[in-house]
Design a protein around this motif. Sequence first.
Motif, PDB file in Angstrom:
ATOM      1  N   ARG A 144       0.848  -1.193   0.000  1.00  0.00           N
ATOM      2  CA  ARG A 144       0.000   0.000   0.000  1.00  0.00           C
ATOM      3  C   ARG A 144       0.882   1.241   0.000  1.00  0.00           C
ATOM      4  O   ARG A 144       2.055   1.181   0.352  1.00  0.00           O
ATOM      5  CB  ARG A 144      -0.897   0.021   1.236  1.00  0.00           C
ATOM      6  CG  ARG A 144      -1.796  -1.177   1.320  1.00  0.00           C
ATOM      7  CD  ARG A 144      -3.225  -0.754   1.249  1.00  0.00           C
ATOM      8  NE  ARG A 144      -4.083  -1.919   1.339  1.00  0.00           N
ATOM      9  CZ  ARG A 144      -4.895  -2.282   0.388  1.00  0.00           C
ATOM     10  NH1 ARG A 144      -4.990  -1.581  -0.710  1.00  0.00           N
ATOM     11  NH2 ARG A 144      -5.646  -3.345   0.511  1.00  0.00           N
TER      12      ARG A 144
ATOM     13  N   TRP B 280       2.436   5.869   4.462  1.00  0.00           N
ATOM     14  CA  TRP B 280       1.590   6.590   5.408  1.00  0.00           C
ATOM     15  C   TRP B 280       1.799   8.104   5.348  1.00  0.00           C
ATOM     16  O   TRP B 280       0.906   8.877   5.703  1.00  0.00           O
ATOM     17  CB  TRP B 280       1.824   6.093   6.837  1.00  0.00           C
ATOM     18  CG  TRP B 280       3.228   6.316   7.335  1.00  0.00           C
ATOM     19  CD1 TRP B 280       4.254   5.430   7.316  1.00  0.00           C
ATOM     20  CD2 TRP B 280       3.764   7.509   7.909  1.00  0.00           C
ATOM     21  NE1 TRP B 280       5.397   5.992   7.830  1.00  0.00           N
ATOM     22  CE2 TRP B 280       5.120   7.264   8.210  1.00  0.00           C
ATOM     23  CE3 TRP B 280       3.241   8.761   8.204  1.00  0.00           C
ATOM     24  CZ2 TRP B 280       5.941   8.224   8.786  1.00  0.00           C
ATOM     25  CZ3 TRP B 280       4.072   9.716   8.777  1.00  0.00           C
ATOM     26  CH2 TRP B 280       5.400   9.441   9.062  1.00  0.00           C
TER      27      TRP B 280
ATOM     28  N   ARG C 274      -5.774   5.230   0.050  1.00  0.00           N
ATOM     29  CA  ARG C 274      -5.500   3.906   0.616  1.00  0.00           C
ATOM     30  C   ARG C 274      -5.922   2.761  -0.301  1.00  0.00           C
ATOM     31  O   ARG C 274      -5.495   1.635  -0.120  1.00  0.00           O
ATOM     32  CB  ARG C 274      -6.178   3.745   1.977  1.00  0.00           C
ATOM     33  CG  ARG C 274      -5.600   4.627   3.047  1.00  0.00           C
ATOM     34  CD  ARG C 274      -4.185   4.306   3.388  1.00  0.00           C
ATOM     35  NE  ARG C 274      -4.086   2.963   3.950  1.00  0.00           N
ATOM     36  CZ  ARG C 274      -2.972   2.270   4.051  1.00  0.00           C
ATOM     37  NH1 ARG C 274      -1.847   2.768   3.617  1.00  0.00           N
ATOM     38  NH2 ARG C 274      -2.958   1.069   4.563  1.00  0.00           N
TER      39      ARG C 274
ATOM     40  N   LEU D  97      -0.780   9.883   3.288  1.00  0.00           N
ATOM     41  CA  LEU D  97      -2.058   9.912   4.007  1.00  0.00           C
ATOM     42  C   LEU D  97      -2.031  11.009   5.078  1.00  0.00           C
ATOM     43  O   LEU D  97      -3.006  11.757   5.238  1.00  0.00           O
ATOM     44  CB  LEU D  97      -2.326   8.549   4.636  1.00  0.00           C
ATOM     45  CG  LEU D  97      -3.654   8.369   5.341  1.00  0.00           C
ATOM     46  CD1 LEU D  97      -4.810   8.553   4.360  1.00  0.00           C
ATOM     47  CD2 LEU D  97      -3.724   7.003   5.995  1.00  0.00           C
TER      48      LEU D  97
END
Length: 161
Positions: A9, A12, A69, A15
Motif C-alpha cells: 500500500r 503513510w 488507501r 495519508l
Amino acid sequence: MQGQPTIIRKHWFGLAVILVAGLVVELALALAIVVALHQGTLTPNLYAFLGVIMVVVLLADLVTAYVYRLSSIVLTATAITVANWQTLFFSNTAVCEWNQVEDVNAKQGGVFAQLLSFGTLRIQTAGTQNNITMTMVPRVQYWRATIEAKAAATPTLTHSV
C-alpha cells in the motif's frame, strides 16, 4: 510470494499530508467563525454557510484519504497487479506477468522521501503493455530489488519457429 499474495500500500506519509491539509482548512474555517463571532458579524446565514463548508471539506478529506488507501501493488506467484485509484469511481489497473518485466526503477526525490524511504516505482514491461508506475511506495528500494530478483528468476517466454 509463494502462496499468499504480497500487498504493498502507499506510504503513510501521503495519508498524513492529506489529513493534515484537511485539518488546516477546517481550523481556518473555525477561526473564521470565531473572528466573526468576536466582531459580531456572524449572521445565521453566514454561520450555516461556514458550517456546510466545514462538513463538505471534512467529507472531501475523508474520501481523498480513502481513495489514497485503495491504491496498491499486489505481488503473486504469477504476476504483478497495480491499482492506481484517481477518484472514488475511477482507477487504472495494470497486470504484468513476471516474465514480462524488463526493468524496475525506483526514484526518491526530496528530503522526506529520503528520510522516510518512499518513492516512485516504475516497472518497464515487454511488448505492447504500458509501463507500470506507482508513487508513494514505502521502502521503494527494497521493493525494486525484490521485484527485479523475482523477475530475473522467472523464465522468459520462448517462441517456437
